[in-house]
Enzyme design. Structure first.
Site, PDB file in Angstrom:
ATOM      1  N   HIS A   1       5.177  -7.553  -0.464  1.00 37.15           N
ATOM      2  CA  HIS A   1       4.847  -8.824  -1.100  1.00 37.15           C
ATOM      3  C   HIS A   1       5.470  -8.904  -2.494  1.00 37.15           C
ATOM      4  O   HIS A   1       5.805  -7.883  -3.104  1.00 37.15           O
ATOM      5  CB  HIS A   1       3.327  -8.972  -1.232  1.00 37.15           C
ATOM      6  CG  HIS A   1       2.595  -8.905   0.067  1.00 37.15           C
ATOM      7  ND1 HIS A   1       2.047 -10.011   0.683  1.00 37.15           N
ATOM      8  CD2 HIS A   1       2.302  -7.850   0.879  1.00 37.15           C
ATOM      9  CE1 HIS A   1       1.457  -9.650   1.818  1.00 37.15           C
ATOM     10  NE2 HIS A   1       1.604  -8.334   1.955  1.00 37.15           N
TER      11      HIS A   1
ATOM     12  N   ASP B   1       0.870  -1.174   0.000  1.00 35.53           N
ATOM     13  CA  ASP B   1       0.000   0.000   0.000  1.00 35.53           C
ATOM     14  C   ASP B   1       0.908   1.225   0.000  1.00 35.53           C
ATOM     15  O   ASP B   1       1.788   1.346   0.864  1.00 35.53           O
ATOM     16  CB  ASP B   1      -0.876   0.033   1.255  1.00 35.53           C
ATOM     17  CG  ASP B   1      -1.972  -1.020   1.254  1.00 35.53           C
ATOM     18  OD1 ASP B   1      -1.972  -1.880   0.348  1.00 35.53           O
ATOM     19  OD2 ASP B   1      -2.818  -0.989   2.157  1.00 35.53           O
TER      20      ASP B   1
ATOM     21  N   SER C   1       8.138   3.884   4.840  1.00 37.22           N
ATOM     22  CA  SER C   1       9.392   3.965   4.103  1.00 37.22           C
ATOM     23  C   SER C   1       9.105   3.925   2.612  1.00 37.22           C
ATOM     24  O   SER C   1       8.031   4.319   2.177  1.00 37.22           O
ATOM     25  CB  SER C   1      10.344   2.844   4.518  1.00 37.22           C
ATOM     26  OG  SER C   1      11.650   3.141   4.082  1.00 37.22           O
TER      27      SER C   1
END
Length: 272
Positions: free
Chosen positions: A138, A79, A240
């Site tokens: 992911h 996200d 980050s």
């Protein structure tokens, strides 16, 4: 290289965030963080159920998100906000509009010249994860991991104001570089960039990588390490950036700078 003051600050915050502060106080910390940062917890457990702030940062879904099973569809690894994306001009990509960085520089000395050259004139995507975002990352496609390189460095903030004023931010900050191949043999890199208050960047398949603990680079190679699209392979301990660098003619992007994306969202189409 000596430890930078940003690393020391991040270690201090990391100790606070990883400590369980007692049920009542921890509940107050978690709820205050969720409210002040505007976290959407609809896909996750209630804030008070997490024993530490770090556990809240690295939360997992209650139910898995679904994504396209078409092998040609590339999904977002996280996200994030797409701060910049587009074509790499020779070896230059954009940190932010009007400010470029060298992809050779961000990949570091542990990546071979031929591997670096493979992404020249390819595509780049900068994913910025804010403190309110889901912090796990992911696999964006079926992939083989060839190398993991830990490059110690500074931990400057990576938000928009910092991107605009700090030249070569991605090159100066601590990072973990993953050199990968697609199922069709196209080379690409996933670069996990540390930031202020990111005490750790966890790489689940390589526990020897311990970020913000050493100033000595390390490199690891693999022969049979494969990840399937959507596989969880680690997390940031706060917001980050992930930089993705792709070989020329590997993928057609379906996103633009300024787009907010979610893990599992299709963001490009492989061109094989």
């Amino acid at each position: 290289m000596k430890q930078h003051f940003t690393s020391a600050l991040s270690q201090t915050f990391g100790r606070f965030a990883s400590k369980a502060h007692g049920k009542t106080f921890q509940k107050m910390i978690n709820r205050t963080y969720v409210r002040s940062m505007g976290l959407d917890m609809s896909d996750f457990d209630a804030p008070e159920t997490y024993p530490t702030l770090n556990a809240l940062f690295t939360r997992k879904f209650r139910h898995k998100r679904t994504f396209s099973t078409d092998q040609k569809d590339m999904i977002s690894p996280c996200d994030a906000l797409i701060t910049e994306c587009g074509v790499i001009k020779e070896d230059l990509a954009l940190q932010i509009k009007g400010m470029a960085y060298s992809v050779d520089g961000v990949l570091g000395e542990g990546i071979t010249a031929d591997s670096k050259k493979s992404v020249h004139n390819g595509l780049f995507i900068n994913f910025y994860l804010s403190p309110r975002d889901y912090h796990r990352y992911h696999a964006p496609l079926d992939m083989q991991v060839l190398h993991a390189l830990h490059i110690p460095g500074k931990l400057y903030p990576v938000n928009i104001p910092s991107l605009k004023k700090q030249v070569n931010l991605f090159i100066e900050n601590e990072r973990v570089v993953l050199e990968c191949l697609s199922s069709e043999g196209k080379r690409f890199f996933l670069i996990l960039v540390g930031a202020l208050n990111v005490g750790e960047m966890e790489v689940s398949f390589e526990p020897r990588i311990r970020t913000n603990t050493t100033m000595t680079p390390s490199s690891y190679s693999y022969k049979d390490l494969y990840l399937s699209k959507g596989d969880d392979f680690g997390c940031f301990r706060m917001g980050s950036t992930i930089v993705m660098l792709c070989e020329k003619d590997m993928v057609e992007l379906g996103i633009s700078s300024g787009h907010n994306v979610r893990f599992t969202q299709t963001i490009g189409r492989l061109t094989f």
